[in-house]
Design a protein around this motif. Structure first.
Motif, PDB file in Angstrom:
ATOM      1  N   PRO A  83       0.913  -1.284   0.020  1.00  0.00           N
ATOM      2  CA  PRO A  83       0.014  -0.134   0.124  1.00  0.00           C
ATOM      3  C   PRO A  83       0.707   1.247   0.091  1.00  0.00           C
ATOM      4  O   PRO A  83       1.789   1.387   0.873  1.00  0.00           O
ATOM      5  CB  PRO A  83      -0.766  -0.114   1.396  1.00  0.00           C
ATOM      6  CG  PRO A  83      -0.713  -1.507   1.590  1.00  0.00           C
ATOM      7  CD  PRO A  83       0.546  -2.273   1.059  1.00  0.00           C
ATOM      8  N   GLY A  84       0.507   2.202  -0.785  1.00  0.00           N
ATOM      9  CA  GLY A  84       1.034   3.310  -0.808  1.00  0.00           C
ATOM     10  C   GLY A  84       2.455   3.585  -1.878  1.00  0.00           C
ATOM     11  O   GLY A  84       2.924   4.640  -2.172  1.00  0.00           O
ATOM     12  N   MET A  85       2.822   2.098  -2.351  1.00  0.00           N
ATOM     13  CA  MET A  85       3.932   2.197  -3.149  1.00  0.00           C
ATOM     14  C   MET A  85       3.715   1.190  -4.414  1.00  0.00           C
ATOM     15  O   MET A  85       3.821   1.666  -5.439  1.00  0.00           O
ATOM     16  CB  MET A  85       4.870   1.264  -2.337  1.00  0.00           C
ATOM     17  CG  MET A  85       5.701   2.295  -1.437  1.00  0.00           C
ATOM     18  SD  MET A  85       7.241   1.422  -0.601  1.00  0.00           S
ATOM     19  CE  MET A  85       8.395   1.585  -1.979  1.00  0.00           C
ATOM     20  N   PHE A  86       3.169   0.082  -4.266  1.00  0.00           N
ATOM     21  CA  PHE A  86       2.866  -1.024  -5.474  1.00  0.00           C
ATOM     22  C   PHE A  86       1.597  -1.420  -5.350  1.00  0.00           C
ATOM     23  O   PHE A  86       1.480  -1.986  -4.253  1.00  0.00           O
ATOM     24  CB  PHE A  86       4.166  -1.780  -5.518  1.00  0.00           C
ATOM     25  CG  PHE A  86       5.295  -1.387  -5.325  1.00  0.00           C
ATOM     26  CD1 PHE A  86       5.992  -0.352  -6.384  1.00  0.00           C
ATOM     27  CD2 PHE A  86       6.314  -1.724  -4.169  1.00  0.00           C
ATOM     28  CE1 PHE A  86       7.267  -0.171  -6.119  1.00  0.00           C
ATOM     29  CE2 PHE A  86       7.556  -1.388  -4.145  1.00  0.00           C
ATOM     30  CZ  PHE A  86       8.147  -0.527  -5.135  1.00  0.00           C
ATOM     31  N   GLY A  87       0.950  -1.608  -6.309  1.00  0.00           N
ATOM     32  CA  GLY A  87      -0.306  -2.197  -6.313  1.00  0.00           C
ATOM     33  C   GLY A  87      -0.149  -3.826  -6.478  1.00  0.00           C
ATOM     34  O   GLY A  87       1.008  -4.139  -6.944  1.00  0.00           O
ATOM     35  N   PRO A  88      -1.121  -4.521  -6.647  1.00  0.00           N
ATOM     36  CA  PRO A  88      -0.869  -5.931  -6.761  1.00  0.00           C
ATOM     37  C   PRO A  88      -0.338  -6.219  -8.237  1.00  0.00           C
ATOM     38  O   PRO A  88      -0.695  -5.541  -9.115  1.00  0.00           O
ATOM     39  CB  PRO A  88      -2.543  -6.501  -6.413  1.00  0.00           C
ATOM     40  CG  PRO A  88      -3.061  -5.463  -6.219  1.00  0.00           C
ATOM     41  CD  PRO A  88      -2.600  -4.156  -6.295  1.00  0.00           C
ATOM     42  N   ALA A  89       0.354  -7.330  -8.196  1.00  0.00           N
ATOM     43  CA  ALA A  89       0.867  -7.896  -9.500  1.00  0.00           C
ATOM     44  C   ALA A  89      -0.301  -7.956 -10.439  1.00  0.00           C
ATOM     45  O   ALA A  89      -1.103  -8.719 -10.279  1.00  0.00           O
ATOM     46  CB  ALA A  89       1.897  -8.795  -9.382  1.00  0.00           C
ATOM     47  N   VAL A  90       0.109  -7.545 -11.924  1.00  0.00           N
ATOM     48  CA  VAL A  90      -0.851  -7.979 -12.821  1.00  0.00           C
ATOM     49  C   VAL A  90      -0.151  -9.074 -13.634  1.00  0.00           C
ATOM     50  O   VAL A  90       0.932  -9.005 -14.091  1.00  0.00           O
ATOM     51  CB  VAL A  90      -0.964  -6.536 -13.917  1.00  0.00           C
ATOM     52  CG1 VAL A  90      -2.019  -6.870 -14.912  1.00  0.00           C
ATOM     53  CG2 VAL A  90      -1.655  -5.620 -12.963  1.00  0.00           C
ATOM     54  N   ALA A  91      -1.255 -10.014 -14.210  1.00  0.00           N
ATOM     55  CA  ALA A  91      -0.913 -11.134 -14.919  1.00  0.00           C
ATOM     56  C   ALA A  91      -0.657 -10.623 -16.393  1.00  0.00           C
ATOM     57  O   ALA A  91      -1.164  -9.706 -16.736  1.00  0.00           O
ATOM     58  CB  ALA A  91      -1.979 -12.164 -15.202  1.00  0.00           C
ATOM     59  N   THR A  92       0.489 -11.274 -17.210  1.00  0.00           N
ATOM     60  CA  THR A  92       0.963 -11.065 -18.417  1.00  0.00           C
ATOM     61  C   THR A  92       0.969 -12.413 -19.177  1.00  0.00           C
ATOM     62  O   THR A  92       0.927 -13.295 -18.699  1.00  0.00           O
ATOM     63  CB  THR A  92       2.434 -10.173 -18.244  1.00  0.00           C
ATOM     64  OG1 THR A  92       3.275 -11.203 -17.815  1.00  0.00           O
ATOM     65  CG2 THR A  92       2.290  -9.062 -17.561  1.00  0.00           C
ATOM     66  N   ASP A  93       1.022 -12.036 -20.678  1.00  0.00           N
ATOM     67  CA  ASP A  93       1.001 -13.109 -21.360  1.00  0.00           C
ATOM     68  C   ASP A  93       2.497 -13.675 -21.648  1.00  0.00           C
ATOM     69  O   ASP A  93       3.564 -12.913 -21.327  1.00  0.00           O
ATOM     70  CB  ASP A  93       0.343 -12.919 -22.748  1.00  0.00           C
ATOM     71  CG  ASP A  93       0.719 -11.928 -23.359  1.00  0.00           C
ATOM     72  OD1 ASP A  93       1.918 -11.599 -23.570  1.00  0.00           O
ATOM     73  OD2 ASP A  93      -0.132 -11.128 -24.057  1.00  0.00           O
ATOM     74  N   ASP A  94       2.717 -14.564 -22.612  1.00  0.00           N
ATOM     75  CA  ASP A  94       3.976 -15.227 -22.699  1.00  0.00           C
ATOM     76  C   ASP A  94       4.873 -14.146 -23.687  1.00  0.00           C
ATOM     77  O   ASP A  94       6.104 -14.434 -23.664  1.00  0.00           O
ATOM     78  CB  ASP A  94       4.116 -16.551 -23.309  1.00  0.00           C
ATOM     79  CG  ASP A  94       3.410 -17.607 -22.221  1.00  0.00           C
ATOM     80  OD1 ASP A  94       3.449 -17.374 -21.136  1.00  0.00           O
ATOM     81  OD2 ASP A  94       2.979 -18.539 -22.641  1.00  0.00           O
ATOM     82  N   GLU A  95       4.074 -13.516 -24.293  1.00  0.00           N
ATOM     83  CA  GLU A  95       4.926 -12.520 -25.392  1.00  0.00           C
ATOM     84  C   GLU A  95       5.260 -11.186 -24.438  1.00  0.00           C
ATOM     85  O   GLU A  95       5.520 -10.258 -25.367  1.00  0.00           O
ATOM     86  CB  GLU A  95       3.939 -12.197 -26.410  1.00  0.00           C
ATOM     87  CG  GLU A  95       3.648 -13.680 -27.275  1.00  0.00           C
ATOM     88  CD  GLU A  95       4.747 -14.236 -27.690  1.00  0.00           C
ATOM     89  OE1 GLU A  95       5.748 -13.632 -28.351  1.00  0.00           O
ATOM     90  OE2 GLU A  95       4.931 -15.395 -27.499  1.00  0.00           O
ATOM     91  N   ALA A  96       5.000 -10.951 -23.430  1.00  0.00           N
ATOM     92  CA  ALA A  96       5.131  -9.843 -22.793  1.00  0.00           C
ATOM     93  C   ALA A  96       6.815  -9.188 -22.748  1.00  0.00           C
ATOM     94  O   ALA A  96       7.649 -10.264 -22.533  1.00  0.00           O
ATOM     95  CB  ALA A  96       4.845  -9.772 -21.234  1.00  0.00           C
ATOM     96  N   SER A  97       7.153  -7.912 -23.000  1.00  0.00           N
ATOM     97  CA  SER A  97       8.345  -7.561 -23.177  1.00  0.00           C
ATOM     98  C   SER A  97       8.841  -7.289 -21.514  1.00  0.00           C
ATOM     99  O   SER A  97       7.963  -7.472 -20.744  1.00  0.00           O
ATOM    100  CB  SER A  97       8.251  -6.321 -23.855  1.00  0.00           C
ATOM    101  OG  SER A  97       7.641  -5.299 -22.954  1.00  0.00           O
TER     102      SER A  97
END
Length: 213
Positions: free
Chosen positions: A165-179
């Motif tokens: 809280p106050g720094m980073f939000g929950p991690a977001v899922a990405t796909d296999d092609e994400a940079s």
């Protein structure tokens, strides 16, 4: 001295300064990937963090921004001369962290004291993530040094996936092609696919690999 310190702030600061040139007056009221922040709010925050983290690198403890939490970002408090003042603050930030002593001992910013090397990573994360925020909100392209992104990914991965809280939000899922940039953005709690509706994309920095090709 950049080769004597863990991370060089010059490249991300140059990129952020370039992004500032692409901010139009009408952008100031536009939304950003930061919930409830406009571009004007984001710029106000960037000015404050640049000053505070430069002071932290110098181990200053008697200046605003070191002994208490940062003020709530507010476009209403953004100085009218921000276009000329912010590049100066960013250069002072980069210069301060070129000193190897900045990375030793402890340092304080925003009312938090921690190992200086960790605070340097926090400062770098702030610069890179908010550069991405600004690029997305103003329709500009952005790239970042892979070495910096790798360091940030390692740093962010040490924290809980549910965020801080106050720094980073929950991690977001990405796909296999994400940079790598998308992976870091997602780990910091941002949606890599966020973009401002109705804002046409404008050319900006290409990735180092694309430029080399």
């Amino acid at each position: 001295m950049a080769d004597q310190v863990p991370l060089d702030f010059d490249p991300p600061v140059r990129r952020l300064r370039a992004l500032l040139l692409g901010v139009a007056d009408e952008d100031l009221t536009a939304p950003t990937p930061c919930p409830d922040w406009t571009v004007g709010d984001l710029l106000h925050h960037l000015m404050g963090l640049s000053y505070a983290f430069a002071a932290a690198a110098r181990k200053a403890t008697d200046v605003p921004g070191t002994d208490g939490p940062p003020p709530q970002p507010s476009a209403a408090d953004l100085p009218t001369h921000w276009r000329s003042r912010m590049p100066v603050l960013l250069e002072e930030l980069a210069t301060a962290w070129k000193d190897p002593a900045a990375w030793t001992g402890t340092a304080s910013a925003g009312g938090v004291t921690m190992p200086a090397a960790e605070l340097g990573l926090v400062a770098m994360d702030e610069v890179v993530m908010h550069s991405w925020d600004l690029a997305q909100a103003t329709g500009q392209e952005m790239a970042a040094d892979p070495r910096i992104l790798e360091a940030l990914m390692e740093f962010l991965s040490r924290g809980p996936a549910e965020g801080v809280p106050g720094m980073f939000g929950p991690a977001v899922a990405t796909d296999d092609e994400a940079s790598l940039l998308d992976l870091v953005v997602a780990r910091a709690g941002r949606d890599p696919d966020w973009h401002r509706t109705g804002r046409r994309r404008r050319p900006g920095f290409t990735s180092p690999s694309a430029a080399a090709g």
